[in-house]
Scaffold this active site. Structure first.
Site, PDB file in Angstrom:
ATOM      1  N   HIS A  13       0.861  -1.198   0.000  1.00  0.00           N
ATOM      2  CA  HIS A  13       0.000   0.000   0.000  1.00  0.00           C
ATOM      3  C   HIS A  13       0.890   1.239   0.000  1.00  0.00           C
ATOM      4  O   HIS A  13       1.422   1.632   1.030  1.00  0.00           O
ATOM      5  CB  HIS A  13      -0.904   0.009   1.232  1.00  0.00           C
ATOM      6  CG  HIS A  13      -1.915   1.108   1.216  1.00  0.00           C
ATOM      7  ND1 HIS A  13      -3.274   0.869   1.203  1.00  0.00           N
ATOM      8  CD2 HIS A  13      -1.783   2.452   1.189  1.00  0.00           C
ATOM      9  CE1 HIS A  13      -3.924   2.033   1.183  1.00  0.00           C
ATOM     10  NE2 HIS A  13      -3.029   3.004   1.178  1.00  0.00           N
ATOM     11  N   LEU A  16       2.746   7.238  -4.343  1.00  0.00           N
ATOM     12  CA  LEU A  16       3.957   7.780  -4.971  1.00  0.00           C
ATOM     13  C   LEU A  16       3.766   9.169  -5.567  1.00  0.00           C
ATOM     14  O   LEU A  16       4.730   9.774  -6.008  1.00  0.00           O
ATOM     15  CB  LEU A  16       4.450   6.827  -6.075  1.00  0.00           C
ATOM     16  CG  LEU A  16       5.159   5.560  -5.604  1.00  0.00           C
ATOM     17  CD1 LEU A  16       5.527   4.686  -6.799  1.00  0.00           C
ATOM     18  CD2 LEU A  16       6.407   5.886  -4.788  1.00  0.00           C
ATOM     19  N   ARG A  17       2.510   9.650  -5.605  1.00  0.00           N
ATOM     20  CA  ARG A  17       2.224  10.945  -6.231  1.00  0.00           C
ATOM     21  C   ARG A  17       2.641  10.918  -7.700  1.00  0.00           C
ATOM     22  O   ARG A  17       2.682   9.877  -8.329  1.00  0.00           O
ATOM     23  CB  ARG A  17       2.880  12.088  -5.454  1.00  0.00           C
ATOM     24  CG  ARG A  17       2.629  12.074  -3.948  1.00  0.00           C
ATOM     25  CD  ARG A  17       1.183  12.124  -3.582  1.00  0.00           C
ATOM     26  NE  ARG A  17       0.976  12.236  -2.135  1.00  0.00           N
ATOM     27  CZ  ARG A  17      -0.038  11.725  -1.484  1.00  0.00           C
ATOM     28  NH1 ARG A  17      -0.960  11.018  -2.127  1.00  0.00           N
ATOM     29  NH2 ARG A  17      -0.177  11.888  -0.188  1.00  0.00           N
ATOM     30  N   LYS A  98      -9.388  -0.097  -6.035  1.00  0.00           N
ATOM     31  CA  LYS A  98      -9.338   0.514  -4.697  1.00  0.00           C
ATOM     32  C   LYS A  98     -10.620   1.283  -4.427  1.00  0.00           C
ATOM     33  O   LYS A  98     -11.018   2.137  -5.211  1.00  0.00           O
ATOM     34  CB  LYS A  98      -8.136   1.468  -4.615  1.00  0.00           C
ATOM     35  CG  LYS A  98      -8.021   2.240  -3.292  1.00  0.00           C
ATOM     36  CD  LYS A  98      -7.618   1.336  -2.146  1.00  0.00           C
ATOM     37  CE  LYS A  98      -7.691   2.062  -0.799  1.00  0.00           C
ATOM     38  NZ  LYS A  98      -6.629   3.040  -0.618  1.00  0.00           N
ATOM     39  N   ASP A 247       1.271   2.625   3.569  1.00  0.00           N
ATOM     40  CA  ASP A 247       0.434   3.805   3.332  1.00  0.00           C
ATOM     41  C   ASP A 247       1.289   5.062   3.393  1.00  0.00           C
ATOM     42  O   ASP A 247       0.811   6.132   3.784  1.00  0.00           O
ATOM     43  CB  ASP A 247      -0.740   3.876   4.320  1.00  0.00           C
ATOM     44  CG  ASP A 247      -1.807   4.891   3.909  1.00  0.00           C
ATOM     45  OD1 ASP A 247      -1.845   5.260   2.718  1.00  0.00           O
ATOM     46  OD2 ASP A 247      -2.583   5.330   4.779  1.00  0.00           O
TER      47      ASP A 247
END
Length: 344
Positions: A13, A16-17, A98, A247
């Site tokens: 999870h 990475l933008r 997701k 996350d």
């Protein structure tokens, strides 16, 4: 000096933008992890196979030269999703969809408003053996923020599992004893990812002695009894149902330290070391490898990594900040010590 060699972990999870932010953060994950499941909540979100493949290409282009890191791509589930999209995603190697309930977290405005209208889509996911990744919080304004995960279990998760019993579900970044219990009691088609912050911190770390904006994440940190329940779950008899998912969610320091700060903690820099601390404190270092390197791969139906990493029992100081595009990024435990170090 104590060392611990484990199969190279995977991060199940990860955020990475994109653009300069992606270039700044992906090297940290690529040096520790073999693979990572990439979250699709960009602006605009990754909703089509074409979006995902284009994003994967940008990630690959941002990797350090010679890196063997592999991004595992996901699609953002919307109200417009169809069974046909699920089939198309499976054919293209997309590993999961997701679920972001609309408004639950960063860039979730395009999220699902009524999951029960998407039951045919979930049934197709089960048929295609494509995973369903769940941000498990309700967004009802009448529900207290500390209760939103527990409410989601009763209102959404249990009814969905009853309607689509063979759906492979990852309850992402679980934070409560209730979520751990659900996963422990469910069938082998239900697993959970757990972050370093929810294993190491509680809500006192967010609120006592002043607001700590760099400890603000969603789902929000919970009370100590919940943290202890998570540690018990990841080290207990059914620990195979839980796996590493950081996350790690980078936001510029300026976006965290303001009147309405962003949710997310950046842990990718020292993720494996932070988890090692959790398992060491629990007297369960022998279970770290399964949690970090085996359980996630097994649940996703992919082989374990073939190489290893070595942790050394040696203290390191986490930098106060690191460069991030035009600004800076404050990592988890900035300026503090971690008792382990990955050998590079």
């Amino acid at each position: 000096m104590q060392t611990l060699t484990i199969i190279r972990p995977d991060d199940m999870h990860l955020h990475l933008r994109d653009g300069d932010a992606l270039k700044a953060v992906v090297p940290y994950t690529a040096r520790q992890m073999g693979r990572a499941v990439i979250m699709p909540n960009l602006k605009p979100p990754v909703v089509s196979v074409a979006d995902a493949l284009a994003y994967k290409a940008r990630i690959m282009a941002a990797l350090p030269e010679g890196s063997a890191f592999e991004p595992l791509m996901t699609l953002y589930l919307t109200d417009q999703a169809t069974p046909e999209l699920v089939r198309e995603a499976k054919a293209a190697g997309i590993v999961a969809f997701k679920l972001y309930p609309a408004g639950a977290t960063t860039n979730s405005d395009s999220g699902v408003t009524d999951l029960f209208k998407l039951i045919p889509v979930l049934e197709e996911m089960a048929k295609q053996d494509i995973l369903f990744l769940v941000h498990g919080e309700v967004t009802d304004p009448e529900i207290d923020i500390f209760d939103r995960e527990a409410a989601f279990i009763e209102r959404v998760m249990k009814p969905v599992l009853a309607q689509v019993p063979n759906l492979k579900v990852v309850f992402e970044h679980i934070t409560t004893a209730e979520a751990a219990r659900l996963v422990l009691e469910a069938g082998d088609n239900v697993a959970a990812s757990v972050t370093p912050q929810h294993l190491l911190l509680n809500r006192n770390d967010l609120l006592v002695g002043g607001v700590r904006p760099h400890h603000f994440c969603l789902p929000v940190l919970k009370r100590e009894t919940h943290r202890q329940a998570l540690v018990a779950a990841v080290t207990g008899e059914k620990a195979h149902k839980f796996f590493l998912g950081t996350d790690s969610a980078p936001h510029a320091k300026s976006a965290k330290e303001n009147a309405c700060g962003c949710a997310g903690m950046f842990s990718a820099m020292t993720a494996v070391e932070l988890y090692a601390e959790v398992f060491e404190k629990a007297g369960a270092l022998d279970k770290l490898e399964a949690f970090a390197s085996k359980n996630g791969a097994r649940f996703y139906g992919i082989p374990e990594n073939t190489d290893t990493i070595t942790l050394v029992k040696q203290s390191q100081t986490v930098p106060a900040s690191v460069p991030y595009g035009d600004g800076e990024l404050v990592p988890m435990r900035a300026g503090g010590e971690i008792g382990w170090m990955v050998q590079y």
